[in-house]
Design a protein around this motif. Structure first.
Motif, PDB file in Angstrom:
ATOM      1  N   GLU A 128       2.922 -20.714 -33.632  1.00 34.16           N
ATOM      2  CA  GLU A 128       2.922 -20.585 -32.179  1.00 34.16           C
ATOM      3  C   GLU A 128       3.914 -19.601 -31.623  1.00 34.16           C
ATOM      4  O   GLU A 128       3.835 -18.593 -30.599  1.00 34.16           O
ATOM      5  CB  GLU A 128       2.740 -21.948 -31.575  1.00 34.16           C
ATOM      6  CG  GLU A 128       1.630 -22.590 -31.648  1.00 34.16           C
ATOM      7  CD  GLU A 128       1.453 -24.005 -30.864  1.00 34.16           C
ATOM      8  OE1 GLU A 128       1.944 -24.098 -29.881  1.00 34.16           O
ATOM      9  OE2 GLU A 128       0.427 -24.800 -31.300  1.00 34.16           O
ATOM     10  N   GLN A 129       4.942 -19.635 -31.986  1.00 36.44           N
ATOM     11  CA  GLN A 129       6.247 -18.947 -31.509  1.00 36.44           C
ATOM     12  C   GLN A 129       6.024 -17.557 -31.873  1.00 36.44           C
ATOM     13  O   GLN A 129       6.086 -16.696 -31.226  1.00 36.44           O
ATOM     14  CB  GLN A 129       7.555 -19.651 -32.383  1.00 36.44           C
ATOM     15  CG  GLN A 129       8.687 -18.622 -31.928  1.00 36.44           C
ATOM     16  CD  GLN A 129       9.945 -19.195 -33.020  1.00 36.44           C
ATOM     17  OE1 GLN A 129       9.975 -19.662 -33.907  1.00 36.44           O
ATOM     18  NE2 GLN A 129      11.070 -18.411 -32.399  1.00 36.44           N
ATOM     19  N   SER A 130       5.456 -17.004 -33.046  1.00 36.84           N
ATOM     20  CA  SER A 130       5.308 -15.859 -33.838  1.00 36.84           C
ATOM     21  C   SER A 130       4.306 -15.071 -32.916  1.00 36.84           C
ATOM     22  O   SER A 130       4.171 -13.917 -32.507  1.00 36.84           O
ATOM     23  CB  SER A 130       5.345 -15.929 -35.124  1.00 36.84           C
ATOM     24  OG  SER A 130       4.009 -16.404 -35.580  1.00 36.84           O
ATOM     25  N   GLU A 132       3.197 -15.787 -29.797  1.00 35.82           N
ATOM     26  CA  GLU A 132       3.367 -15.899 -28.417  1.00 35.82           C
ATOM     27  C   GLU A 132       2.993 -14.298 -27.906  1.00 35.82           C
ATOM     28  O   GLU A 132       3.634 -13.502 -28.320  1.00 35.82           O
ATOM     29  CB  GLU A 132       4.372 -16.386 -27.841  1.00 35.82           C
ATOM     30  CG  GLU A 132       4.558 -16.593 -26.407  1.00 35.82           C
ATOM     31  CD  GLU A 132       5.740 -17.627 -26.187  1.00 35.82           C
ATOM     32  OE1 GLU A 132       6.540 -17.112 -25.100  1.00 35.82           O
ATOM     33  OE2 GLU A 132       6.225 -18.309 -26.774  1.00 35.82           O
ATOM     34  N   GLY A 133       2.115 -14.210 -26.613  1.00 35.59           N
ATOM     35  CA  GLY A 133       1.935 -13.005 -26.033  1.00 35.59           C
ATOM     36  C   GLY A 133       0.908 -12.277 -26.852  1.00 35.59           C
ATOM     37  O   GLY A 133       0.411 -10.861 -26.208  1.00 35.59           O
TER      38      GLY A 133
END
Length: 155
Positions: A128-130, A132-133
């Motif tokens: 999810e962190q990687s 994002e966007g």
């Protein structure tokens, strides 16, 4: 070599920047991902090598050591060492194939199944962190491109 790729190749472009080399980014992303995953797995006493084997077994139960070696793109001797380390930790069991005793098959234990669930929870946070966007469509297109490049390199 055709000119259409020259700006991406360090030996051809006069004004080459490392940031234009696609494999620079592939390795940078991979290394950062492994670093983040290893950091998250530390609390369970695992590393990325063992995670990869465990998750491969989750997707292909009773895989042979050879199958696992191909799945994680690792030398057979390295995969064998990791499997026996996982066996010592009680996360997998091994047995000889009934049809061919030369083949060693590997299966997750209950403890191994539980560990894969914990691994998935931790790696979901990293994923999810990687991403994002990025939209799901962008992720699908990226994966499609990476699969295509992999197929080109694999033959």
């Amino acid at each position: 070599m055709t000119k259409k790729y020259s700006k991406f190749l360090p030996s051809i472009a006069e004004d080459f920047s490392l940031e234009n080399f696609p494999y620079y980014w592939v390795t940078q992303v991979h290394a950062q991902y492994i670093q983040n995953v290893d950091h998250a797995l530390k609390k369970y006493g695992l590393d990325n090598s063992r995670r990869r084997i465990l998750l491969s077994l989750k997707s292909k139960p009773h895989a042979s050591v050879s199958d696992l070696s191909e799945m994680v793109i690792s030398k057979m001797s390295t995969t064998t060492k990791i499997v026996y380390r996982l066996k010592d930790e009680g996360l997998v069991e091994t047995y000889s194939c009934e049809d061919d005793a030369r083949i060693t098959r590997v299966v997750l234990t209950d403890k191994g199944q539980q560990m894969t669930n914990k691994i998935n929870d931790l790696t979901n946070v990293v994923l999810e962190q990687s991403f994002e966007g990025l939209t799901p469509l962008q992720i699908e297109k990226m994966m499609e491109s990476l699969k295509y490049i992999f197929r080109n390199l694999a033959h």
